[in-house]
Design a protein around this motif. Sequence first.
Motif, PDB file in Angstrom:
ATOM      1  N   ASP A   1       4.719   2.961 -11.202  1.00 23.56           N
ATOM      2  CA  ASP A   1       4.132   3.839 -12.217  1.00 23.56           C
ATOM      3  C   ASP A   1       5.165   4.269 -13.244  1.00 23.56           C
ATOM      4  O   ASP A   1       4.868   4.414 -14.425  1.00 23.56           O
ATOM      5  N   PHE A   2       6.392   4.482 -12.764  1.00 24.61           N
ATOM      6  CA  PHE A   2       7.454   4.903 -13.687  1.00 24.61           C
ATOM      7  C   PHE A   2       8.153   3.706 -14.335  1.00 24.61           C
ATOM      8  O   PHE A   2       9.179   3.853 -14.977  1.00 24.61           O
ATOM      9  N   HIS A   3       7.624   2.512 -14.078  1.00 23.27           N
ATOM     10  CA  HIS A   3       8.180   1.279 -14.633  1.00 23.27           C
ATOM     11  C   HIS A   3       9.636   1.058 -14.261  1.00 23.27           C
ATOM     12  O   HIS A   3      10.397   0.478 -15.025  1.00 23.27           O
ATOM     13  N   ILE A   4      10.025   1.576 -13.085  1.00 23.56           N
ATOM     14  CA  ILE A   4      11.388   1.321 -12.620  1.00 23.56           C
ATOM     15  C   ILE A   4      11.457  -0.084 -12.021  1.00 23.56           C
ATOM     16  O   ILE A   4      12.443  -0.790 -12.183  1.00 23.56           O
ATOM     17  N   ILE A   5      10.386  -0.483 -11.350  1.00 24.05           N
ATOM     18  CA  ILE A   5      10.317  -1.862 -10.871  1.00 24.05           C
ATOM     19  C   ILE A   5       9.000  -2.469 -11.353  1.00 24.05           C
ATOM     20  O   ILE A   5       8.031  -1.758 -11.620  1.00 24.05           O
ATOM     21  N   THR A   6       8.976  -3.789 -11.484  1.00 17.72           N
ATOM     22  CA  THR A   6       7.744  -4.437 -11.928  1.00 17.72           C
ATOM     23  C   THR A   6       7.000  -5.053 -10.756  1.00 17.72           C
ATOM     24  O   THR A   6       5.777  -5.124 -10.754  1.00 17.72           O
ATOM     25  N   GLU A   7       7.750  -5.536  -9.763  1.00 21.61           N
ATOM     26  CA  GLU A   7       7.144  -6.135  -8.585  1.00 21.61           C
ATOM     27  C   GLU A   7       7.395  -5.224  -7.392  1.00 21.61           C
ATOM     28  O   GLU A   7       8.460  -4.620  -7.289  1.00 21.61           O
ATOM     29  N   PRO A   8       6.421  -5.101  -6.486  1.00 21.98           N
ATOM     30  CA  PRO A   8       6.679  -4.265  -5.310  1.00 21.98           C
ATOM     31  C   PRO A   8       7.850  -4.806  -4.474  1.00 21.98           C
ATOM     32  O   PRO A   8       8.025  -6.017  -4.356  1.00 21.98           O
ATOM     33  N   ILE A   9       8.640  -3.907  -3.933  1.00 16.66           N
ATOM     34  CA  ILE A   9       9.759  -4.305  -3.083  1.00 16.66           C
ATOM     35  C   ILE A   9       9.313  -4.217  -1.630  1.00 16.66           C
ATOM     36  O   ILE A   9       8.733  -3.217  -1.216  1.00 16.66           O
TER      37      ILE A   9
ATOM     38  N   ALA B   1       0.819  -1.212   0.000  1.00 15.98           N
ATOM     39  CA  ALA B   1       0.000   0.000   0.000  1.00 15.98           C
ATOM     40  C   ALA B   1       0.856   1.267   0.000  1.00 15.98           C
ATOM     41  O   ALA B   1       0.325   2.361   0.075  1.00 15.98           O
ATOM     42  N   GLY B   2       2.193   1.118  -0.055  1.00 16.29           N
ATOM     43  CA  GLY B   2       3.066   2.274   0.115  1.00 16.29           C
ATOM     44  C   GLY B   2       3.218   3.129  -1.126  1.00 16.29           C
ATOM     45  O   GLY B   2       3.113   2.651  -2.260  1.00 16.29           O
ATOM     46  N   LEU B   3       3.486   4.411  -0.870  1.00 11.26           N
ATOM     47  CA  LEU B   3       3.620   5.384  -1.951  1.00 11.26           C
ATOM     48  C   LEU B   3       4.873   5.126  -2.798  1.00 11.26           C
ATOM     49  O   LEU B   3       4.854   5.294  -4.017  1.00 11.26           O
ATOM     50  N   ILE B   4       5.962   4.723  -2.142  1.00  9.84           N
ATOM     51  CA  ILE B   4       7.238   4.562  -2.838  1.00  9.84           C
ATOM     52  C   ILE B   4       7.117   3.495  -3.933  1.00  9.84           C
ATOM     53  O   ILE B   4       7.443   3.739  -5.099  1.00  9.84           O
ATOM     54  N   ASN B   5       6.600   2.312  -3.537  1.00  8.63           N
ATOM     55  CA  ASN B   5       6.450   1.248  -4.525  1.00  8.63           C
ATOM     56  C   ASN B   5       5.494   1.648  -5.636  1.00  8.63           C
ATOM     57  O   ASN B   5       5.748   1.381  -6.812  1.00  8.63           O
ATOM     58  N   ALA B   6       4.397   2.303  -5.260  1.00  9.24           N
ATOM     59  CA  ALA B   6       3.419   2.722  -6.270  1.00  9.24           C
ATOM     60  C   ALA B   6       4.072   3.649  -7.290  1.00  9.24           C
ATOM     61  O   ALA B   6       3.892   3.501  -8.503  1.00  9.24           O
ATOM     62  N   THR B   7       4.856   4.622  -6.783  1.00  6.77           N
ATOM     63  CA  THR B   7       5.521   5.571  -7.681  1.00  6.77           C
ATOM     64  C   THR B   7       6.517   4.856  -8.583  1.00  6.77           C
ATOM     65  O   THR B   7       6.528   5.047  -9.803  1.00  6.77           O
ATOM     66  N   LEU B   8       7.355   4.007  -7.966  1.00  7.39           N
ATOM     67  CA  LEU B   8       8.371   3.313  -8.768  1.00  7.39           C
ATOM     68  C   LEU B   8       7.722   2.428  -9.840  1.00  7.39           C
ATOM     69  O   LEU B   8       8.237   2.303 -10.947  1.00  7.39           O
TER      70      LEU B   8
END
Lengths: 303, 410
Positions: free
Chosen positions: A140-148, A131-138
């Motif tokens: 959205d920018f396609h920097i990561i595909t799976e949440p960390i 539910a975190g903002l950091i993973n959501a942002t990353l």
Amino acid sequence: MKSRTRIPTTPLLMILPSFLLAMSIIGYPILDLAWTSMQEVSRFGKMMGFVGLVNFAEVFRDPLFYSSLVRTVIWTVAVVGGTLIISLPIAIMLNDDFYGRGLARVIVMLPWAISLTMTAVLWRWSLNGRAGLINATLMDFHIITEPIEWLATAPLAFTVEILVGILVSIPFTTTIFLGGLSSLPQDSYEAAVVDGAKPWELFRYITLPLMKPFINIAIVLNVIYVFNSLPIIWVMTEGGPANGTDILVTYLYKLAFRFGQLGKASAISLIMFSVLFVFTIAYVLMVMRQEHDSADEEVKHDA
Amino acid sequence: MTFSIRKAMAASAFAVGMAWAGSPAYAKTQVNFTVAEYSSKTGPYFEEVAAAFEKENPDIHINIQVVPWDTLLQRLTTDIAGGQAPDISIIGTRWLVDFASQGIAEPVDSYLTPEFKSTFIDTFMAPSVIDGKTMGLPVAASARAMLVNTELLDKAGAKAPANWDEFYTTAEKLKAVPDTFAFGLQGKEIETDAYFYYSLWTHGGDILKGDGTSGLDTPEALQAVTLYKKMIDEGLTQPSPTNYTREDVFNLFKQGKVGMVFTFPMLIPQIKAEAPNLKYKVLPFPEGKAKATYGVTDTLMLFSSSQVKKEAWKFIEFAYKDEWRTKFDHGEGFLPVTKNVAAEKYYTSDPDIAGFAAGLPYAKFAPTIANWEEIADTTVRALQQIYLGQAKPDEALKAAAADINKIRSK
């Protein structure tokens, strides 16, 4: 006839009251702590009898104490080091005159106004895996595909906590540096520019040496604050998982207020106090000797 | 300038005077009551009880301090050490042994009339009895159970599991449903150990063996934790359980993202408020060698240091009247601790509450032993090492058992 040096009694008498006051405010808790650390203490702070150094022996037998101690050193060095490296350029930038400087200064200082605990809570939420903002942002920018899962394993969680530690130490350190920069004599810069010094040389040979006393103060104060800082780690991971992010102060808090081992906890806080005390004295002595040496050198050059 | 200073001085003198007048100086007896905060409703509820009580007893003032659970033990520790202990407090029953053995808790047998005593359900009274003395009254109780998301089960074509084998196969089927996880496993902070005890007990193990040593080095404990570890490794839980607190796991369930969780009755009011469309069912824990659930009680404790025990007790008796207990249990979602409230239709006919209450006959309680928090922490550390793959299950459990035996000096 022996010549007697007159002891100036009046000034000594005049500082005596405030000296006594300071000593009782600073000294009493330390004495009380030392006394507690040599007692068997019940869960609720009742003294059950003198036990000598049993609490200390227990601390030194505890493997978690050593791993927390090592982690405390890493934590302190990394946070203080990182803070200094980032704060100095920020302070230099904010010292330059530019449009909107006042606003920029306010923005840098603003986090200072928020309590550490609140900052830590915010980061805990932002770093939440799903539910975190950091993973959501990353994502959205396609920097990561799976949440960390930032706080799931100790090495990653501790790294993140160090970064947050750096972030919250920046405003204070930048303020010290800004104060230092604004007191630097402008004529040395003008003279150096006339002699054809480049910006890097100005920084390396004028700013840095003149800023030394301020950097030293920033180091000592930050080490003391960071070494003793509980909220960030406590709020984000409570020293977990599996004690992998425990530093001395979080471990101490757990011992004292969860497990009710107030005697052992007092012993650890006394050890922490001595570590800081020795560090501060050693550092101040080192700085004083350096200044002394460089003063000597200058004398030699003059000769 | 002088005018404003004088005005300020006058104002502060006035404020001091008001503070003086505001303190209960007219021979009113003050009873200090520390309340653990179960939810945002707890504080207002007790204020309401206190107001009603003060109306009947104008000579007594009930001073309520609401303290969050996370800091309650720390707060009481510092209050007691500083000689500022309250007169009554809500505490976790698991702490009661420590309070009793240090002479902090007052035995209440002499205050407890047979009539008042008979209002309580015996199962919940029992954990507060230490060495034959009643050291407090049960104030809140819950039993744990499994919650399944029936919509996800239907999508996966699986049925609600009754035993651990079915639980595992159901989880495998649930895994196929995209964007969801089969089993929500808690691995962080408070009650990480409880999540494991559910499995431990139903596999036939126990926290302590008959001789009082730790039960973590038994084959049952190994079986219980190996199942969790296997499910983590096979992706049948949410990834990285060590980043998920109890609340995080429950939030996943409320969002409909996880098929099965183990939880407490207090989650039901939350689901009704936050996720009214969620389709769920309350079921007993999967059965292994045994049926079990975790019964948790909290205790209302009278402090031996109190100077106003008689007045405090008067308030306690008042607060246990049926009308107040009903309001409290309904509001917080607890199981009733008094017979009259338990007899209400709500507790037998409501499928959710009945689902939780069904486990009470075979409920297990945390053992009332000293140093419980430290033992729990040792257990949590071993579990986290296993979940993270830092230690082999059997080795971590054996080491934890040895540590616990040392803490218990067994």
